[in-house]
Design a protein around this motif. Sequence first.
Motif, PDB file in Angstrom:
ATOM      1  N   ALA A 237       1.047  -1.208   0.023  1.00 23.62           N
ATOM      2  CA  ALA A 237      -0.081   0.042  -0.065  1.00 23.62           C
ATOM      3  C   ALA A 237       0.767   1.290   0.024  1.00 23.62           C
ATOM      4  N   LEU A 238       1.817   1.136   0.948  1.00 27.02           N
ATOM      5  CA  LEU A 238       2.810   2.458   0.747  1.00 27.02           C
ATOM      6  C   LEU A 238       3.717   2.408  -0.394  1.00 27.02           C
ATOM      7  N   ALA A 239       4.274   1.201  -1.097  1.00 28.71           N
ATOM      8  CA  ALA A 239       4.935   1.171  -2.293  1.00 28.71           C
ATOM      9  C   ALA A 239       4.189   1.714  -3.659  1.00 28.71           C
ATOM     10  N   VAL A 240       2.920   1.751  -3.693  1.00 28.61           N
ATOM     11  CA  VAL A 240       2.006   2.118  -4.624  1.00 28.61           C
ATOM     12  C   VAL A 240       2.007   3.401  -4.551  1.00 28.61           C
ATOM     13  N   LYS A 241       1.882   4.055  -3.426  1.00 28.40           N
ATOM     14  CA  LYS A 241       1.869   5.565  -3.344  1.00 28.40           C
ATOM     15  C   LYS A 241       3.375   6.227  -3.976  1.00 28.40           C
ATOM     16  N   VAL A 242       4.399   5.534  -3.531  1.00 25.11           N
ATOM     17  CA  VAL A 242       5.816   6.024  -3.892  1.00 25.11           C
ATOM     18  C   VAL A 242       5.991   5.980  -5.604  1.00 25.11           C
ATOM     19  N   VAL A 243       5.381   4.813  -6.305  1.00 20.97           N
ATOM     20  CA  VAL A 243       5.453   4.661  -7.572  1.00 20.97           C
ATOM     21  C   VAL A 243       4.657   5.617  -8.368  1.00 20.97           C
ATOM     22  N   GLN A 244       3.465   5.707  -7.711  1.00 21.98           N
ATOM     23  CA  GLN A 244       2.209   6.814  -8.244  1.00 21.98           C
ATOM     24  C   GLN A 244       3.078   8.228  -8.345  1.00 21.98           C
ATOM     25  N   ASN A 245       3.773   8.421  -7.052  1.00 22.19           N
ATOM     26  CA  ASN A 245       4.414   9.958  -7.071  1.00 22.19           C
ATOM     27  C   ASN A 245       5.611   9.927  -8.218  1.00 22.19           C
ATOM     28  N   TRP A 246       6.391   8.647  -8.705  1.00 17.31           N
ATOM     29  CA  TRP A 246       7.229   8.680  -9.525  1.00 17.31           C
ATOM     30  C   TRP A 246       6.918   9.015 -11.043  1.00 17.31           C
ATOM     31  N   ILE A 247       5.649   8.442 -11.263  1.00 15.34           N
ATOM     32  CA  ILE A 247       5.227   8.388 -12.614  1.00 15.34           C
ATOM     33  C   ILE A 247       4.289   9.745 -12.993  1.00 15.34           C
TER      34      ILE A 247
END
Length: 197
Positions: free
Chosen positions: A187-197
């Motif tokens: 759940a935390l990782a998804v937020k990071v990846v969404q921030n990256w793209i």
Amino acid sequence: MKLILATRNPKKIEEIRSILGHQFEVAGMDAISASSDLELIEDCQTFAGNAIIKAVSVAKTTQQLALADDSGLVVDALDGAPGVHSARYAGENATDEARNQKLLHELKDIPYSQRAARFQCAIAMADKEGKIEVVEGICQGKIARQPKGDQGFGYDPVFVPDEYQQTFAQLGVTVKNRISHRRRALALAVKVVQNWI
Ligand code: IMP
């Protein structure tokens, strides 16, 4: 959005795919020819360190966004063992059953009230430009007196999450994927990846 998972464990791939749903197209290392022969060395003393090594190595090799999960079981009465050695706890080529039997043997004199344990999961993300981030998730529980259930993988048959009376292997994927260490980290990782793209 395509994500390469730095693992060859089909059960882990399946679990991550089902937690992430349709928002990401997920492929394991063996599905990508550039990483099919890549050897991943996990020689760090932390889950986060090992996850970073794996994610960076796969991102470099495939030139794609990579996500690595490093996880394991931490048992209080065993001073944190098996911890980062969870996969090799009963020797290099041992089965899940052998690892669970060894764990139950080590805990044979420990009463249920003192069998506190937690699953820990570190998820590292790395891209081809060298960007890296790591997040973690924990699931608290206790080690059962004997293995029960046939779903999931690894130590699932001996782990009873807090607030439940059955093991992860009895509760099944729907419950496990709602409360697990991996679910929380993802759940935390998804937020990071969404921030990256
Ligand atoms: P690794 O992260 O692939 O190195 O796995 C570490 C060890 O912990 C393996 O023996 C896994 O089977 C076990 N493990 C990791 N996550 C889980 C889980 O969700 N359930 C049960 N065992 C797990």
